[in-house]
Write a protein that holds these residues in place. Structure first.
Motif, PDB file in Angstrom:
ATOM      1  N   ASP A  62       0.835  -1.195   0.000  1.00  0.00           N
ATOM      2  CA  ASP A  62       0.000   0.000   0.000  1.00  0.00           C
ATOM      3  C   ASP A  62       0.874   1.251   0.000  1.00  0.00           C
ATOM      4  O   ASP A  62       1.875   1.315   0.719  1.00  0.00           O
ATOM      5  N   GLY A  92      -4.662   5.178  -3.727  1.00  0.00           N
ATOM      6  CA  GLY A  92      -5.854   4.819  -2.985  1.00  0.00           C
ATOM      7  C   GLY A  92      -6.764   6.007  -2.767  1.00  0.00           C
ATOM      8  O   GLY A  92      -6.318   7.070  -2.312  1.00  0.00           O
ATOM      9  N   ASN A 118     -10.984   2.988  -5.023  1.00  0.00           N
ATOM     10  CA  ASN A 118     -11.372   2.360  -3.769  1.00  0.00           C
ATOM     11  C   ASN A 118     -11.281   0.842  -3.947  1.00  0.00           C
ATOM     12  O   ASN A 118     -10.471   0.353  -4.740  1.00  0.00           O
ATOM     13  N   TRP A 119     -12.087   0.093  -3.257  1.00  0.00           N
ATOM     14  CA  TRP A 119     -11.978  -1.368  -3.285  1.00  0.00           C
ATOM     15  C   TRP A 119     -12.364  -1.924  -4.648  1.00  0.00           C
ATOM     16  O   TRP A 119     -13.335  -1.481  -5.259  1.00  0.00           O
ATOM     17  N   ASN A 123     -11.366  -8.096  -5.768  1.00  0.00           N
ATOM     18  CA  ASN A 123     -10.954  -8.595  -4.452  1.00  0.00           C
ATOM     19  C   ASN A 123     -11.722  -9.857  -4.073  1.00  0.00           C
ATOM     20  O   ASN A 123     -11.251 -10.663  -3.273  1.00  0.00           O
ATOM     21  N   GLU A 147     -19.740   0.864   0.135  1.00  0.00           N
ATOM     22  CA  GLU A 147     -18.555   1.122  -0.681  1.00  0.00           C
ATOM     23  C   GLU A 147     -18.943   1.044  -2.163  1.00  0.00           C
ATOM     24  O   GLU A 147     -19.693   0.157  -2.560  1.00  0.00           O
ATOM     25  N   PHE A 149     -17.680  -0.215  -5.016  1.00  0.00           N
ATOM     26  CA  PHE A 149     -16.651  -1.095  -5.576  1.00  0.00           C
ATOM     27  C   PHE A 149     -16.433  -0.806  -7.061  1.00  0.00           C
ATOM     28  O   PHE A 149     -17.387  -0.652  -7.838  1.00  0.00           O
ATOM     29  N   LEU A 224      -7.091  -1.185   6.606  1.00  0.00           N
ATOM     30  CA  LEU A 224      -7.724  -0.755   5.370  1.00  0.00           C
ATOM     31  C   LEU A 224      -9.245  -0.648   5.523  1.00  0.00           C
ATOM     32  O   LEU A 224      -9.899   0.076   4.765  1.00  0.00           O
ATOM     33  N   ILE A 228     -13.506   2.142   4.864  1.00  0.00           N
ATOM     34  CA  ILE A 228     -14.919   1.855   4.661  1.00  0.00           C
ATOM     35  C   ILE A 228     -15.736   2.339   5.857  1.00  0.00           C
ATOM     36  O   ILE A 228     -16.758   3.007   5.710  1.00  0.00           O
TER      37      ILE A 228
END
Length: 274
Positions: A62, A92, A118-119, A123, A147, A149, A224, A228
């Protein structure tokens, strides 16, 4: 010629594929490539960058981790000496700690663009949520937070445009998916796509850290989830549409495609996983 640092990663390999599809010469940079690239061994950087005009740069685990801004400052100096003119950095969204790493690139004297995300959807199919999805239970410390995604394919499309097209110099592309989802929503979407029940069971941070440590993973990964839980990314952006002129991929479309690939099929008892 383009160098993709992290060429085996979720976005890196997609960027490399897109560049090659456009007829570009691409060199992936990782610890398994030749020439080898290792963030922890600066002697590998110049050979990996030699002859490149631009580089897509990802850092694992990260950008917000201590010491990374200084590392990127040294990397950019090496890139400039090697003749690289443009750097596109994956960063990020909502990570204050990553801003210092972005600033190191901005100050480098190179033409730059930043892609903040973001995420990732992936994942759940290519990373740390894959085995929980296969097992049918997502046990993570996310509470009822939401979130937006974003799909790795959209990230790669934006990064490829920033590497190859005019109009992206000095631009920060802040990307998200088209809608907000809670992990309960995610579990329902995954269940519908996979054709079997996948549930979400929230746990405490301490419980999650203990599970990470049992799996040999850094407990820092639990941090992390603060991105969120505090809601800093609980909004959608128009970054994909502004960069590409189209809407971002919805999570449901991603889930259907991943399910068809068979990646979430339960692993038979006794078979290796991962």
């Amino acid at each position: 010629m383009f160098v993709v640092i992290g060429g085996n990663g979720k976005t890196g390999r997609r960027v490399a594929d897109r560049l090659r599809a456009q007829g570009e010469d691409v060199r992936a940079g990782s610890r398994s490539t030749s020439p080898r690239f290792d963030w922890q061994d600066a002697s590998t950087w110049a050979p990996a960058l030699a002859g490149a005009q631009a580089a897509y740069v990802t850092y694992h685990p990260d950008l917000a981790f201590p010491g990374v801004p200084e590392l990127l400052e040294e990397f950019c100096a090496t890139a400039r000496t090697a003749g690289v003119r443009r750097v596109v950095l994956l960063s990020g969204r909502g990570e204050e700690g990553a801003v210092a790493s972005e600033e190191a690139v901005r100050r480098s004297g190179l033409e730059w663009a930043v892609v903040r995300c973001n995420w990732f959807n992936q994942n759940f199919s290519e990373s740390f949520f894959l085995e929980p999805v296969r097992a049918g239970v997502l046990s993570i410390p996310a509470g009822d937070a939401v979130e937006p995604f974003v799909d790795a394919g959209d990230i790669a499309d934006v990064a490829t445009a920033a590497l190859t097209r005019p109009g992206h110099a000095g631009v920060v592309h802040e990307l998200s998916g088209p809608r907000l989802l809670s992990f309960d929503d995610v579990a329902r979407e995954l269940s519908d796509a996979a054709g079997r029940r996948i549930s979400y069971e929230p746990v405490t941070r301490a419980e999650y850290v203990a599970e990470l440590e049992r799996e040999g993973l850094p407990g820092d990964f639990a941090d992390l989830f603060t991105l969120i839980l505090d809601g800093r990314n609980a909004s959608v952006t128009d970054g994909v549409e502004r960069a590409l002129g189209r809407a971002p991929k919805d999570f449901s479309a991603y889930a259907r495609e991943a399910a068809v690939s068979g990646v979430w099929n339960p692993v038979p008892a006794g078979a290796p996983v991962g």
